[in-house]
Design an enzyme around this catalytic site. Structure first.
Site, short mmCIF file in Angstrom:
data_model
loop_
_atom_site.label_atom_id
_atom_site.label_comp_id
_atom_site.label_asym_id
_atom_site.label_seq_id
_atom_site.Cartn_x
_atom_site.Cartn_y
_atom_site.Cartn_z
N GLY A 63 1.06 -1.04 -0.17
CA GLY A 63 0.06 -0.03 -0.10
C GLY A 63 0.80 1.44 0.00
N GLY A 71 18.21 -7.30 26.11
CA GLY A 71 16.53 -6.92 26.13
C GLY A 71 15.56 -7.97 26.21
N VAL A 92 30.18 -3.49 21.85
CA VAL A 92 30.65 -4.55 20.53
C VAL A 92 31.45 -3.55 19.23
N SER A 130 20.04 -8.43 18.77
CA SER A 130 18.76 -7.91 19.20
C SER A 130 18.65 -6.72 20.12
N ARG A 158 14.26 -2.45 17.72
CA ARG A 158 13.64 -2.34 16.15
C ARG A 158 13.34 -0.96 15.83
N ASP A 167 3.90 0.20 16.48
CA ASP A 167 5.34 0.27 16.38
C ASP A 167 5.87 1.61 15.55
N ALA A 197 2.64 -5.51 21.13
CA ALA A 197 1.35 -5.92 20.52
C ALA A 197 -0.11 -5.24 21.16
N HIS A 230 -6.18 -18.77 48.42
CA HIS A 230 -5.03 -19.43 49.02
C HIS A 230 -5.08 -20.84 48.75
P1 FAD Z 1 3.33 -5.20 12.82
O1 FAD Z 1 3.11 -6.17 13.66
O2 FAD Z 1 5.01 -5.19 12.44
O3 FAD Z 1 2.54 -5.27 11.31
C1 FAD Z 1 3.05 -4.18 10.41
C2 FAD Z 1 2.27 -4.98 9.10
O4 FAD Z 1 2.34 -4.08 8.05
C3 FAD Z 1 3.14 -6.20 8.68
O5 FAD Z 1 2.37 -7.49 8.40
C4 FAD Z 1 3.57 -5.73 7.31
O6 FAD Z 1 3.87 -6.56 6.40
C5 FAD Z 1 2.70 -4.56 6.76
N1 FAD Z 1 3.17 -3.57 6.20
C6 FAD Z 1 4.39 -2.86 6.28
N2 FAD Z 1 4.25 -1.76 5.27
C7 FAD Z 1 3.10 -2.02 4.42
C8 FAD Z 1 2.72 -1.62 3.08
N3 FAD Z 1 3.31 -0.58 2.50
N4 FAD Z 1 1.69 -1.90 2.54
C9 FAD Z 1 0.96 -3.16 3.20
N5 FAD Z 1 1.49 -3.80 4.22
C10 FAD Z 1 2.53 -3.21 5.02
N6 FAD Z 1 5.02 -7.66 21.79
C11 FAD Z 1 4.32 -8.09 22.67
O7 FAD Z 1 3.44 -7.28 23.43
N7 FAD Z 1 4.18 -9.19 23.34
C12 FAD Z 1 5.28 -10.29 22.82
O8 FAD Z 1 5.25 -11.57 23.45
C13 FAD Z 1 6.10 -10.04 21.65
N8 FAD Z 1 7.09 -10.82 21.39
C14 FAD Z 1 7.81 -10.40 20.41
C15 FAD Z 1 8.86 -11.43 19.81
C16 FAD Z 1 9.64 -11.09 18.69
C17 FAD Z 1 10.66 -11.98 18.29
C18 FAD Z 1 9.24 -9.68 18.25
C19 FAD Z 1 10.40 -9.46 16.89
C20 FAD Z 1 8.35 -9.04 18.55
C21 FAD Z 1 7.50 -9.04 19.71
N9 FAD Z 1 6.73 -8.27 20.11
C22 FAD Z 1 5.93 -8.61 21.27
C23 FAD Z 1 6.58 -7.09 19.60
C24 FAD Z 1 5.36 -6.99 18.74
O9 FAD Z 1 5.32 -7.89 17.75
C25 FAD Z 1 5.09 -5.75 17.99
O10 FAD Z 1 5.09 -4.56 18.90
C26 FAD Z 1 3.59 -5.72 17.14
O11 FAD Z 1 3.65 -6.45 16.22
C27 FAD Z 1 3.58 -4.29 16.60
O12 FAD Z 1 2.26 -4.33 15.98
P2 FAD Z 1 2.01 -3.51 14.66
O13 FAD Z 1 0.76 -3.62 14.30
O14 FAD Z 1 2.29 -1.95 15.00
O15 FAD Z 1 3.03 -3.62 13.39
P1 NAD Z 2 15.09 -4.21 23.36
O1 NAD Z 2 14.87 -2.54 23.30
O2 NAD Z 2 13.96 -4.77 24.43
O3 NAD Z 2 16.42 -4.50 23.92
C1 NAD Z 2 17.64 -4.06 23.13
C2 NAD Z 2 18.88 -4.07 24.31
O4 NAD Z 2 19.88 -4.09 23.27
C3 NAD Z 2 18.83 -3.17 25.30
O5 NAD Z 2 19.20 -3.86 26.58
C4 NAD Z 2 20.08 -2.31 24.90
O6 NAD Z 2 20.73 -1.52 25.86
C5 NAD Z 2 20.94 -3.14 23.89
N1 NAD Z 2 21.87 -2.54 23.31
C6 NAD Z 2 21.46 -1.66 22.24
N2 NAD Z 2 22.55 -1.34 21.39
C7 NAD Z 2 23.53 -2.23 21.67
C8 NAD Z 2 24.82 -2.39 21.39
N3 NAD Z 2 25.25 -1.70 20.23
N4 NAD Z 2 25.62 -3.47 21.99
C9 NAD Z 2 25.02 -4.35 23.04
N5 NAD Z 2 23.66 -4.14 23.41
C10 NAD Z 2 23.06 -3.17 23.07
O7 NAD Z 2 15.12 -4.62 22.05
P2 NAD Z 2 14.82 -6.08 21.38
O8 NAD Z 2 15.01 -7.10 22.41
O9 NAD Z 2 15.34 -6.16 20.05
O10 NAD Z 2 13.19 -6.12 21.09
C11 NAD Z 2 12.52 -5.19 20.20
C12 NAD Z 2 11.17 -4.71 20.59
O11 NAD Z 2 10.45 -6.05 20.39
C13 NAD Z 2 11.20 -4.27 21.92
O12 NAD Z 2 10.70 -3.09 21.87
C14 NAD Z 2 10.17 -5.17 22.79
O13 NAD Z 2 9.32 -4.40 23.48
C15 NAD Z 2 9.41 -5.82 21.54
N6 NAD Z 2 9.48 -7.18 22.10
C16 NAD Z 2 8.78 -7.48 23.25
C17 NAD Z 2 8.50 -8.65 23.68
C18 NAD Z 2 7.51 -9.09 24.93
O14 NAD Z 2 6.75 -8.12 25.16
N7 NAD Z 2 7.57 -9.97 25.53
C19 NAD Z 2 9.17 -9.75 23.31
C20 NAD Z 2 10.31 -9.65 22.10
C21 NAD Z 2 10.01 -8.39 21.76
#
Ligand code: FAD
Ligand code: NAD
Length: 466
Positions: free
Chosen positions: A114, A182, A237, A269, A272, A312, A320, A444
């Site tokens: 889009g 993180g 790093v 990691s 993002r 995001d 999420a 409890h």
């Molecule tokens: P997204 O989920 O990133 O969705 C964006 C969508 O937009 C994608 O499908 C993409 O393809 C689409 N898109 C982008 N540009 C276009 C375009 N131009 N046209 C059409 N489509 C497009 N959060 C939690 O709360 N709990 C968790 O346990 C958790 N675990 C995570 C684990 C991992 C490994 C990762 C990477 C993230 C995790 N997160 C977690 C973070 C969570 O996934 C994000 O915060 C969340 O998905 C953000 O939602 P969003 O709708 O903003 O975007």
């Molecule tokens: P994060 O922000 O949680 O952690 C990144 C970590 O990397 C921090 O501790 C930071 O100090 C460190 N860092 C940054 N630059 C660095 C460098 N150059 N060298 C060494 N360390 C460095 O980010 P993430 O773990 O990549 O996760 C991305 C996003 O996805 C987060 O915002 C998180 O909220 C979301 N997420 C959420 C969940 C959940 O809700 N359970 C799970 C996975 C991801």
């Protein structure tokens, strides 16, 4: 085709916004460039990572803990292909569920990229090249985020990887370097540590999960170390190199000495970044900020009237459930309602074991704001239920205003706190005092009794079991 609302991106922000718009009677379309709905969360984030966390936890329990309960398990082995296959099936089922929800809510879906032609026209370019146009009164941008690479080490998808590849390694690595202590680093690090990988976490700051209450990172480091993970904090790093079958990570420690870590893979990691590629924002008069996020006002409207952005891509907590709340709020604003969004009451959870969760102010934030507060803490080991379950690591901390007793923050680490944190959310939303929480009956024996005891400790230093 013309709509009241076009939503771009089908992650938890976008699909929830689309459903809420449809519920409110708005003619809604959803545009997604990937073949499945659900965005990062369903496809390569929350859901697959939790499927692997749950699977690896079964193995960890069977190999290390069940015997303590008198359950003898014979020869144990890991079927990695089956573990990954189950995870993929969970993802497929969840994404299919979304497709059903779109149909049920009569949301028209368009598969393709889009982009804005102007503020009221969205072009959708399908994979096979076909282009069509959608006319719309409102657009909700929900395009999410992508993994951030280190400036000196691009992802190569082979040895230097993001979470996406780390969810599907061809083999369980023998050793793995994780850059960033993180949420992703610790959750995926836990998966592989449980499956036998030597996991080395290299973190720039002097604490793990540094944005959460500092007491949590400290305790988490202690427990994960017991589980076999290695931590190298305050390390900068300087180089990441794919050496063929291995990866070499060079860093500078606190003393300024050069150190090197080796692994089969390096999971980067470090956060993002917002994703706005190919959106054509300039055609809609929108300029991302210096970090790439889309600027929005308090109503989540961009600088162009009728174009909104959520999740995001607008920054704040990348979670999420934060994206979902924003999606709901924007849909309701478009429909003329006045929804309320309380960012302070959005909980953060880390799904390691033990789990970690927090909501509201951290102790560090209260100190920085020079706010007078009191703190009450209660350790899991004093709970009958924790002893019965063999889950002695953990605590609950309640922070309350010194004068009014209003709860300002709740932070916890321990078994099942991912589910228990909702108690803190309700307390914050309803402006409960620590006394309110302390006087509520908690069943409890449950882990939730730690919340009551911590509230008792906060309000008047009067916990019963400590
Ligand atoms: P997204 O989920 O990133 O969705 C964006 C969508 O937009 C994608 O499908 C993409 O393809 C689409 N898109 C982008 N540009 C276009 C375009 N131009 N046209 C059409 N489509 C497009 N959060 C939690 O709360 N709990 C968790 O346990 C958790 N675990 C995570 C684990 C991992 C490994 C990762 C990477 C993230 C995790 N997160 C977690 C973070 C969570 O996934 C994000 O915060 C969340 O998905 C953000 O939602 P969003 O709708 O903003 O975007
Ligand atoms: P994060 O922000 O949680 O952690 C990144 C970590 O990397 C921090 O501790 C930071 O100090 C460190 N860092 C940054 N630059 C660095 C460098 N150059 N060298 C060494 N360390 C460095 O980010 P993430 O773990 O990549 O996760 C991305 C996003 O996805 C987060 O915002 C998180 O909220 C979301 N997420 C959420 C969940 C959940 O809700 N359970 C799970 C996975 C991801």
């Amino acid at each position: 085709m013309s709509y009241d609302v076009v939503v771009i991106g089908s992650g938890p922000g976008g699909y929830v916004a689309a459903i809420r718009c449809a519920q409110l009677g708005l003619k809604t379309a959803l545009v997604e460039k990937y073949p499945t709905f659900g965005g990062t969360c369903l496809n390569v984030g929350c859901i697959p990572s939790k499927a692997l966390l749950d699977a690896s936890e079964h193995y960890e329990n069977a190999s290390k803990h069940m015997a303590d309960f008198g359950v003898q398990v014979g020869d144990l082995s890991i079927d990695w292909e089956k573990m990954k296959g189950r995870k993929d099936q969970v993802v497929r089922d969840t994404c299919n569920g979304l497709e059903f929800l779109m149909k049920k809510n009569k949301i028209e879906t368009h598969q393709g990229i889009g982009s804005f032609l102007d503020a009221n026209t969205i072009q959708v370019k399908e994979e096979k090249g076909t282009i069509h146009k959608l006319e719309t009164k409102h657009t909700i941008i929900a395009t999410g985020s992508k993994p951030t690479a280190l400036p000196f080490a691009a992802f190569d998808g082979k040895r230097i990887v993001s979470s996406t590849e780390a969810l599907k390694f061809p083999k369980i690595p023998k050793e793995m370097v994780v850059i960033g202590g993180g949420v992703i680093g610790l959750e995926l690090g836990s998966v592989y540590a449980r499956l036998g990988t030597q996991v080395k976490v290299v973190e720039y700051m002097d604490a793990l999960i540094p944005t959460m209450d500092r007491s949590l990172g400290k305790e988490l480091q202690r427990v994960l170390k017991k589980q076999g993970m290695e931590f190298h904090l305050s390390h900068k790093v300087t180089e990441v190199r794919n050496t063929g079958r291995k990866v070499s990570v060079k860093a500078e420690n606190k003393k300024g000495e050069a150190v090197e870590f080796k692994g089969d893979y390096c999971l980067v990691s470090v956060g993002r970044s917002p994703f706005t590629d190919s959106l054509g924002l300039e055609n809609a008069g929108i300029q991302p900020d210096k970090r790439g996020f889309i600027p929005v006002d308090g109503d989540l409207q961009t600088t162009t009237k009728g174009i909104w952005a959520i999740g995001d891509v607008v920054g704040g907590a990348m979670l999420a459930h934060k994206a979902e709340e924003e999606g709901t709020a924007v849909a309701e604003r478009i429909a003329g309602q006045k929804p309320h969004l309380n960012y302070r009451a959005i909980p953060g959870v880390v799904y390691t074991w033990p789990e970690v969760a927090g909501v509201g102010y951290t102790e560090e934030e209260l100190k920085e704001e020079k706010r007078a507060y009191k703190s009450g803490q209660f350790a899991y080991r004093a709970l009958g239920r924790a002893r019965a379950a063999g889950e002695m690591d953990g605590f609950v901390k309640v922070l309350a205003d010194q004068e009014t007793d209003e709860i300002l923050g709740v932070h916890m680490l321990g078994a099942r706190v991912a589910d228990m944190i909702i108690e803190g959310v309700v307390a914050l939303e309803y402006k409960a005092s620590a006394e309110d929480l302390a006087r509520m009956s908690h069943a409890h024996p449950t882990f939730t009794e730690a919340v009551k005891e911590a509230a008792l400790a906060a309000t008047d230093k009067r916990p019963i079991h400590a």
